[in-house]
Design an enzyme around this catalytic site. Structure first.
Site, PDB file in Angstrom:
ATOM      1  N   GLU A  74       0.838  -1.231   0.029  1.00  0.00           N
ATOM      2  CA  GLU A  74       0.065   0.014  -0.069  1.00  0.00           C
ATOM      3  C   GLU A  74       0.884   1.277   0.041  1.00  0.00           C
ATOM      4  O   GLU A  74       1.768   1.179   0.703  1.00  0.00           O
ATOM      5  CB  GLU A  74      -0.850  -0.147   1.295  1.00  0.00           C
ATOM      6  CG  GLU A  74      -1.604   1.238   1.520  1.00  0.00           C
ATOM      7  CD  GLU A  74      -2.385   1.115   3.007  1.00  0.00           C
ATOM      8  OE1 GLU A  74      -3.354   1.950   3.142  1.00  0.00           O
ATOM      9  OE2 GLU A  74      -1.733   0.663   3.884  1.00  0.00           O
ATOM     10  N   ASN A 133      -7.619   6.002  -1.683  1.00  0.00           N
ATOM     11  CA  ASN A 133      -6.122   4.974  -1.559  1.00  0.00           C
ATOM     12  C   ASN A 133      -6.565   3.951  -2.394  1.00  0.00           C
ATOM     13  O   ASN A 133      -7.370   3.168  -2.350  1.00  0.00           O
ATOM     14  CB  ASN A 133      -6.301   4.547   0.005  1.00  0.00           C
ATOM     15  CG  ASN A 133      -5.144   3.789   0.495  1.00  0.00           C
ATOM     16  OD1 ASN A 133      -4.308   3.329  -0.481  1.00  0.00           O
ATOM     17  ND2 ASN A 133      -4.894   3.814   1.667  1.00  0.00           N
ATOM     18  N   LYS A 150      -9.937   1.515  -1.816  1.00  0.00           N
ATOM     19  CA  LYS A 150     -10.020   1.072  -0.505  1.00  0.00           C
ATOM     20  C   LYS A 150     -11.315   1.386   0.041  1.00  0.00           C
ATOM     21  O   LYS A 150     -11.704   2.680   0.250  1.00  0.00           O
ATOM     22  CB  LYS A 150      -8.866   1.404   0.412  1.00  0.00           C
ATOM     23  CG  LYS A 150      -8.755   1.033   1.730  1.00  0.00           C
ATOM     24  CD  LYS A 150      -7.542   1.590   2.510  1.00  0.00           C
ATOM     25  CE  LYS A 150      -7.341   1.145   4.097  1.00  0.00           C
ATOM     26  NZ  LYS A 150      -6.226   1.564   4.713  1.00  0.00           N
ATOM     27  N   GLU A 169      -6.589   8.690   7.504  1.00  0.00           N
ATOM     28  CA  GLU A 169      -7.081   8.107   6.209  1.00  0.00           C
ATOM     29  C   GLU A 169      -8.578   8.636   5.824  1.00  0.00           C
ATOM     30  O   GLU A 169      -8.898   8.996   4.706  1.00  0.00           O
ATOM     31  CB  GLU A 169      -7.005   6.401   6.037  1.00  0.00           C
ATOM     32  CG  GLU A 169      -5.841   6.171   5.997  1.00  0.00           C
ATOM     33  CD  GLU A 169      -5.711   4.614   5.658  1.00  0.00           C
ATOM     34  OE1 GLU A 169      -6.143   4.408   4.590  1.00  0.00           O
ATOM     35  OE2 GLU A 169      -5.289   4.027   6.462  1.00  0.00           O
ATOM     36  N   CYS A 199      -4.825  -2.940   2.898  1.00  0.00           N
ATOM     37  CA  CYS A 199      -4.633  -2.881   4.337  1.00  0.00           C
ATOM     38  C   CYS A 199      -5.970  -3.449   5.332  1.00  0.00           C
ATOM     39  O   CYS A 199      -6.126  -4.498   5.298  1.00  0.00           O
ATOM     40  CB  CYS A 199      -4.091  -1.387   4.684  1.00  0.00           C
ATOM     41  SG  CYS A 199      -3.334  -1.359   6.352  1.00  0.00           S
ATOM     42  N   ASN A 224       0.135  -1.008   5.004  1.00  0.00           N
ATOM     43  CA  ASN A 224       1.152   0.030   5.997  1.00  0.00           C
ATOM     44  C   ASN A 224       0.594  -0.321   7.400  1.00  0.00           C
ATOM     45  O   ASN A 224      -0.302   0.518   7.578  1.00  0.00           O
ATOM     46  CB  ASN A 224       1.208   1.336   5.444  1.00  0.00           C
ATOM     47  CG  ASN A 224       2.038   1.383   4.589  1.00  0.00           C
ATOM     48  OD1 ASN A 224       2.597   2.737   4.139  1.00  0.00           O
ATOM     49  ND2 ASN A 224       2.522   0.420   3.298  1.00  0.00           N
TER      50      ASN A 224
END
Length: 345
Positions: A74, A133, A150, A169, A199, A224
């Site tokens: 990621e 993301n 994501k 995020e 993730c 991550n």
């Protein structure tokens, strides 16, 4: 009969489809050598050229071991920037406005020259100003064959007061709008059915099941993941969080009869720890390869896609055994509704 003859004669999709597909699989080699390209930390001060050079070396190392697919983490091109409160150019510098673009073209060119495809995660800024993301799947001739954004964004919109590092995020990215698509790949990858996550998605069984319901055979995941509880508290350390990361890959690979490649960006990024534990897991939930360090490291395994058949045709034969009418709560609500307390009178 060759698999090409089956297609040419129009037999796929006929009443004898199951038998034809069996012949097709027998004609086609469905063993794909794949690599997890774990990356050590990328510091905030590191240049893009420095980071890209590391990725090229990982790609070369994987190709030298015969890999035809390389999975990167990621946000592979940058540090994990959601740990800081950023705005303006300080934020925009981490986003890609197109893919490929001049800053990353060398990765596409090298992969194409080597005949190797890859999965890579990055921060996406669309032409209409939306931020995600994101991850893409690139085939062995450099074509993007799949895109994923994501869905399960952790953290918060507003910074936590007094925290040294944030998890923002939800502030910097929109929730993914593409669902969990599966992609049928070409003959170089054995016509594998592949899916992607990023993730936190790997921690939610719904992510895996939606892919499983599309017959997924290989799930690529970059992450991550903090080596501490990024939402505050001291109950989780690096060992426990690495265990959880490995656990979800093994359990969900088994329950959906799929291979999984989960790849970390690991180590100490500007004083903030990230777990490693990159692994390749087979459809029985067994780890067949796992990283040993928190640094740049390549692990390789032969992915026999037909190993998925045991689970898909027997224990997890969804058509035979699932009862979706009993699962309505999964899609009808997000939060918990507890049973009422018993009457104490």
């Amino acid at each position: 009969m060759h698999c090409g003859e089956c297609a040419a004669e129009g037999k796929i999709g006929s009443p004898n489809e199951a038998a034809i597909r069996l012949i097709w699989r027998q004609c086609l080699s469905r063993v794909l050598r794949a690599a997890a390209a774990q990356m050590g930390p990328t510091q905030r001060a590191d240049t893009r050229a420095h980071t890209l050079d590391r990725m090229l070396k990982l790609l070369d190392a994987a190709a030298e071991q015969g890999a035809r697919l390389v999975v990167f983490p990621e946000l592979a091109f940058t540090t994990f920037f959601p740990r800081w409160l950023l705005e303006g150019d300080g934020l925009d510098q981490y986003f890609e406005r197109g893919m490929p673009n001049p800053a990353v073209q060398a990765l596409f060119d090298r992969a194409c020259a080597l005949g190797v495809g890859f999965y890579v995660g990055y921060a996406e800024l669309t032409a209409d100003g939306r931020r995600y993301n994101c991850a893409i799947l690139v085939d062995d001739v450099g074509e993007i064959i799949g895109r994923y954004r994501k869905v399960h964004l952790p953290g918060s919109v507003e910074p936590r007061a007094g925290a040294r590092y944030q998890q923002l995020e939800k502030r910097y990215f929109e929730y993914g709008d593409l669902g969990f698509p599966a992609f049928r790949t070409g003959s170089a990858w054995g016509h594998a059915i592949m899916g992607m996550m990023i993730c936190n998605d790997r921690r939610w069984p719904e992510s895996w099941r939606v892919l499983g319901l599309q017959g997924v055979e290989l799930v690529c995941i970059g992450y991550n993941s903090a080596a501490y509880d990024p939402n505050g508290g001291t109950s989780e350390d690096a060992a426990l969080r690495t265990f959880h990361s490995t656990l979800v890959a093994q359990a969900n690979a088994y329950m959906n009869a799929t291979w999984a490649i989960a790849v970390a960006k690991a180590g100490d990024e500007d004083g903030s720890g990230l777990i490693g534990g990159s692994c390749i897991v087979d459809p029985n939930g067994r780890i067949v390869a796992q990283a040993k360090t928190l640094a740049d490291e390549v692990i390789v395994a032969d992915i026999d896609l037909d190993l998925c058949r045991q689970g898909k045709d027997k224990m997890f034969n969804f058509a035979a055994h699932r009862r979706p009418e009993q699962y309505r709560a999964i899609t009808e609500r997000a939060g918990v509704i507890e049973p009422a307390l018993p009457d104490m009178d």
